[in-house]
Design a protein around this motif. Structure first.
Motif, PDB file in Angstrom:
ATOM      1  N   ARG A 242       7.395  47.318 -11.358  1.00 21.21           N
ATOM      2  CA  ARG A 242       9.104  46.844 -11.529  1.00 21.21           C
ATOM      3  C   ARG A 242       9.445  46.246 -13.023  1.00 21.21           C
ATOM      4  NH1 ARG A 242      12.253  42.022 -11.122  1.00 21.21           N
ATOM      5  NH2 ARG A 242      10.172  40.517 -11.789  1.00 21.21           N
TER       6      ARG A 242
ATOM      7  N   ARG B 111       3.718  27.978 -11.216  1.00 17.62           N
ATOM      8  CA  ARG B 111       3.992  29.240 -12.297  1.00 17.62           C
ATOM      9  C   ARG B 111       5.496  28.761 -12.559  1.00 17.62           C
ATOM     10  NH1 ARG B 111       6.690  34.481  -8.812  1.00 17.62           N
ATOM     11  NH2 ARG B 111       3.975  35.181  -8.901  1.00 17.62           N
TER      12      ARG B 111
ATOM     13  N   GLN C 223      11.231  44.087 -15.510  1.00 20.65           N
ATOM     14  CA  GLN C 223      11.167  42.447 -15.766  1.00 20.65           C
ATOM     15  C   GLN C 223      12.326  42.365 -15.891  1.00 20.65           C
ATOM     16  OE1 GLN C 223       7.728  40.288 -14.523  1.00 20.65           O
ATOM     17  NE2 GLN C 223       7.721  41.775 -13.520  1.00 20.65           N
TER      18      GLN C 223
ATOM     19  N   HIS D 262      -1.223  36.514 -14.588  1.00 25.09           N
ATOM     20  CA  HIS D 262      -1.419  36.541 -13.727  1.00 25.09           C
ATOM     21  C   HIS D 262      -2.314  36.815 -12.981  1.00 25.09           C
ATOM     22  CE1 HIS D 262       0.644  35.953  -9.159  1.00 25.09           C
ATOM     23  NE2 HIS D 262       1.524  36.595  -9.689  1.00 25.09           N
TER      24      HIS D 262
ATOM     25  N   PRO E 218       2.551  45.432  -6.951  1.00 21.76           N
ATOM     26  CA  PRO E 218       2.733  43.580  -6.789  1.00 21.76           C
ATOM     27  C   PRO E 218       3.921  43.466  -6.010  1.00 21.76           C
ATOM     28  CG  PRO E 218       3.314  44.430  -8.918  1.00 21.76           C
ATOM     29  CD  PRO E 218       3.197  45.742  -8.243  1.00 21.76           C
ATOM     30  N   GLY E 219       5.165  44.191  -5.954  1.00 22.51           N
ATOM     31  CA  GLY E 219       6.205  44.096  -5.418  1.00 22.51           C
ATOM     32  C   GLY E 219       6.705  42.459  -6.135  1.00 22.51           C
ATOM     33  N   PRO E 220       7.929  42.077  -6.511  1.00 21.75           N
ATOM     34  CA  PRO E 220       9.363  42.946  -5.380  1.00 21.75           C
ATOM     35  C   PRO E 220       9.042  44.303  -6.066  1.00 21.75           C
ATOM     36  CG  PRO E 220      10.422  41.885  -6.644  1.00 21.75           C
ATOM     37  CD  PRO E 220       8.946  41.110  -6.908  1.00 21.75           C
TER      38      PRO E 220
ATOM     39  N   ARG F   8       2.840  40.404 -16.736  1.00 20.79           N
ATOM     40  CA  ARG F   8       1.556  39.711 -16.566  1.00 20.79           C
ATOM     41  C   ARG F   8       0.478  39.571 -15.189  1.00 20.79           C
ATOM     42  NH1 ARG F   8       5.153  34.445 -14.164  1.00 20.79           N
ATOM     43  NH2 ARG F   8       6.135  35.654 -12.310  1.00 20.79           N
ATOM     44  N   VAL F   9       1.229  40.916 -14.548  1.00 24.10           N
ATOM     45  CA  VAL F   9       0.276  41.532 -13.693  1.00 24.10           C
ATOM     46  C   VAL F   9      -0.652  42.446 -14.047  1.00 24.10           C
ATOM     47  CG1 VAL F   9       0.167  43.538 -11.538  1.00 24.10           C
ATOM     48  CG2 VAL F   9       2.236  41.071 -11.937  1.00 24.10           C
TER      49      VAL F   9
END
Ligand code: ASP
Length: 322
Positions: free
Chosen positions: A232, A114, A234, A144, A272-274, A177-178
């Motif tokens: 979230r 990562r 970023q 991701h 996806p969290g957090p 990226r998610v």
């Protein structure tokens, strides 16, 4: 794009879901399902990675992804090296290649990486020895892949189909990226109704997410949705997040119970969290009956086991005899 498959069509590296076809994704999801155990059940224990050494190199913070790669590898019998890269030699000036060669000299077979720098997984793929594999655990804002897979595994477990599903992704899509990997996986599996919901500044470039509809009002974007995925903000990927008013964001884009009623009654709420409770999602929605957020975490271990096992099977064919 580099080929992630070997000559026999086996999975050799995983940097991105781009270029992986439907059959490959379905085979990974089926394998992940066979490894999945729910909380309270004994975890799957296997020997698929016996004698294999996995080195986890996380140059960015991670909780779920790192813990699940670690557990996944151990549950399949691997030796696992978790390097604390915040205090590693790269900080002292050792180049990425020296780190790579050092760990290869210790018989690493699979690198999990990562990094916030775009291109790092491909860079490693270009430089590892022929018997070594690379898996991306998050590449900048770009990709991701294991998160994309665990998201579609979660959706498949509930909806049993991808065609005809209405999926809304809400939040900081520009830096996510998610969103990119999950949208890619959904597209490959047949979902064409993808809605991107964000303030204009957090929507991606027009050329990205081909075919998706764009919304700046959450109420419009999630109306009738079968899946609502919250993201979230970023902050770490923004030049400045000083102007961000979290209370105002929650008022305009936060997923609360009232808004959720606009979606399908059988909607799945994902994240996806957090999570930032009270910023992108209300606590009662995150913990509510439509939330599958903890199932996503559970599926994350199973998907990472499936990827590691598929790569280890390819690796066995590539290993040098004693
Ligand atoms: N954990 C996810 C990622 O690494 C999402 C996030 O950090 O917001 O991209």
């Amino acid at each position: 794009m580099r080929s992630q498959l070997d000559g026999a069509g086996g999975l050799r590296h995983l940097a991105t879901l781009d270029g992986l076809g439907r059959d490959m994704l379905v085979a990974i999801l089926d394998r992940a399902e066979s490894y999945r155990r729910f909380p309270g059940q004994p975890a799957y224990e296997g020997r698929e990675l016996a004698g294999v050494t996995v080195s986890n190199l996380f140059f960015e913070p991670s909780t779920r992804t790192r813990a699940s790669f670690d557990l996944a590898a151990r549950r399949l019998g691997a030796h696992v090296l978790n390097l604390d890269m915040q205090s590693s030699s790269r900080v002292k000036g050792e180049t990425m290649l020296d780190t790579l060669y050092t760990l290869e000299a210790m018989n690493t077979d699979i690198f999990v990486i990562r990094d916030s720098e775009p291109g790092m997984p491909d860079f490693l793929i270009d430089h590892v020895a022929p018997h070594v594999s690379v898996i991306s655990a998050g590449e900048a804002h770009l990709s991701h892949p294991t998160q994309g897979l665990l998201d579609v595994l979660t959706i498949r477990a509930h909806k049993r189909r991808f065609a005809g599903l209405k999926v809304a992704i809400v939040g900081d899509i520009r830096h996510s990226r998610v969103a990119r990997s999950t949208a890619r996986a959904l597209g490959t599996l047949g979902t064409s109704d993808l809605r991107l919901v964000a303030p204009a500044a957090l929507l991606p470039e027009e050329a990205e997410f081909a075919g998706a509809q764009r919304f700046t009002r959450i109420e419009d974007g999630i109306a009738g949705a079968d899946v609502v995925m919250m993201l979230r903000i970023q902050k770490e990927r923004m030049a400045s997040s000083a102007a961000l008013d979290e209370a105002a964001y929650f008022r305009e884009y936060g997923l609360n119970g009232e808004r959720l009623r606009l979606a399908s009654p059988s909607v799945l709420v994902m994240h996806p969290g957090p999570m930032n409770r009270g910023v992108e999602i209300a606590s009662d929605v995150a913990d509510g009956p439509r939330s599958v957020i903890r199932e996503q975490v559970n599926n994350g271990v199973a998907v990472r086991m499936a990827i590691l096992a598929a790569i280890a099977a390819t690796l066995t064919r590539r290993r040098k005899p004693l």
